[in-house]
Structure formats: structure tokens, C-alpha cells
Design a protein around this motif. Sequence first.
Motif, PDB file in Angstrom:
ATOM      1  N   GLN A  11       0.933  -1.189  -0.410  1.00 43.56           N
ATOM      2  CA  GLN A  11       0.166   0.185   0.047  1.00 43.56           C
ATOM      3  C   GLN A  11       0.903   1.286  -0.069  1.00 43.56           C
ATOM      4  O   GLN A  11       1.502   1.216   0.813  1.00 43.56           O
ATOM      5  N   ARG A  38      -3.603  -6.950 -14.784  1.00 47.26           N
ATOM      6  CA  ARG A  38      -3.371  -7.089 -13.475  1.00 47.26           C
ATOM      7  C   ARG A  38      -5.537  -6.727 -13.262  1.00 47.26           C
ATOM      8  O   ARG A  38      -6.103  -6.110 -14.012  1.00 47.26           O
ATOM      9  N   THR A  91      -4.810   0.640  -8.430  1.00 44.10           N
ATOM     10  CA  THR A  91      -5.552  -0.117  -7.327  1.00 44.10           C
ATOM     11  C   THR A  91      -6.066  -1.233  -7.924  1.00 44.10           C
ATOM     12  O   THR A  91      -7.129  -1.515  -8.750  1.00 44.10           O
ATOM     13  N   VAL A  93      -4.891  -6.263  -8.300  1.00 49.12           N
ATOM     14  CA  VAL A  93      -4.582  -7.678  -7.512  1.00 49.12           C
ATOM     15  C   VAL A  93      -3.232  -7.872  -9.633  1.00 49.12           C
ATOM     16  O   VAL A  93      -3.720  -7.674 -10.127  1.00 49.12           O
ATOM     17  N   THR A 113      -0.338 -10.382  -6.343  1.00 50.65           N
ATOM     18  CA  THR A 113       0.182  -9.637  -5.782  1.00 50.65           C
ATOM     19  C   THR A 113      -0.531  -8.595  -5.542  1.00 50.65           C
ATOM     20  O   THR A 113      -0.865  -7.736  -6.068  1.00 50.65           O
ATOM     21  N   GLN A 114      -1.442  -7.897  -4.200  1.00 49.90           N
ATOM     22  CA  GLN A 114      -2.120  -6.227  -4.155  1.00 49.90           C
ATOM     23  C   GLN A 114      -0.980  -4.865  -4.104  1.00 49.90           C
ATOM     24  O   GLN A 114      -0.259  -5.000  -3.370  1.00 49.90           O
ATOM     25  N   THR A 116      -2.314  -1.632  -4.294  1.00 52.25           N
ATOM     26  CA  THR A 116      -3.686  -0.428  -2.988  1.00 52.25           C
ATOM     27  C   THR A 116      -2.885   0.611  -3.343  1.00 52.25           C
ATOM     28  O   THR A 116      -1.167   1.043  -2.509  1.00 52.25           O
TER      29      THR A 116
END
Length: 119
Positions: A11, A38, A91, A93, A113-114, A116
Motif C-alpha cells: 500500500q 491486473r 489499485t 491485484v 499480489t495486491q 493499493t
Amino acid sequence: QVQLVETGGGQVQSGESLRLSCAVSGFTVSSYGIGWFRQAPGKEREGVSCINTGPNSPFYADPVKGRFTISRDNIKNTVSLQMNSLEPDDTAVYYCAARWPGILEYKYWGQGTQVTVSS
């Protein structure tokens, strides 16, 4: 056994950077086309960037051109995605995937992988 593992998500604030890495086992990254995709909540998965086995330049989707850079490390057997000037719309994944040269379909996928980005 073929495996792709993405790391580096997190993040961040708008304008900051992240570097994603896709560690590959079971084949050499120099012999496959590797792509980053994504998927944001409520949206379809979209292609972000890809690097192929030939001499052609990497591909970048319009929303990330000039901000993202894909690179391949044949020694570490990884493909990275450097993401600069991140925006809230980034934003999602993020997934890496691999395909045989000349074949359009991506056969192998990582778990994602996230990323944000807050404003």
C-alpha cells in the motif's frame, strides 16, 4: 514443476513507486513470453505489460506507458515491473503469467499480489 510467484505488492500513496517481482521456477524466463496483468475490484483482468523472447520492445498498455517498466533478469530467473508515479486507478491485484513464444495464450499464472494506491 512450473511456478510463478509474485512479490512486492503493498500500500502506497499516490505518486510513490513499487517494484513487483515474478520469480519463476520450472523454466527459464528467457525462453518464454512473460506478461503482467491486473484486476481491480469489479473490473475485468487487463494486460499491463509484457516482454517477449525476441528483440522486439516490451509492450505497455496505454494507462501505464511512461510510468511502468518491465525487465527480465536471466540470472535470477525473474521478471520485474517497476511502477512509478502510481495512481489510485492502479489499485488492483497484479499477476504475472508465462506463454510459449508464438502462442497467444498465457499458460502459467502466479497467485497475484495486491497493490493499493491511496490518494
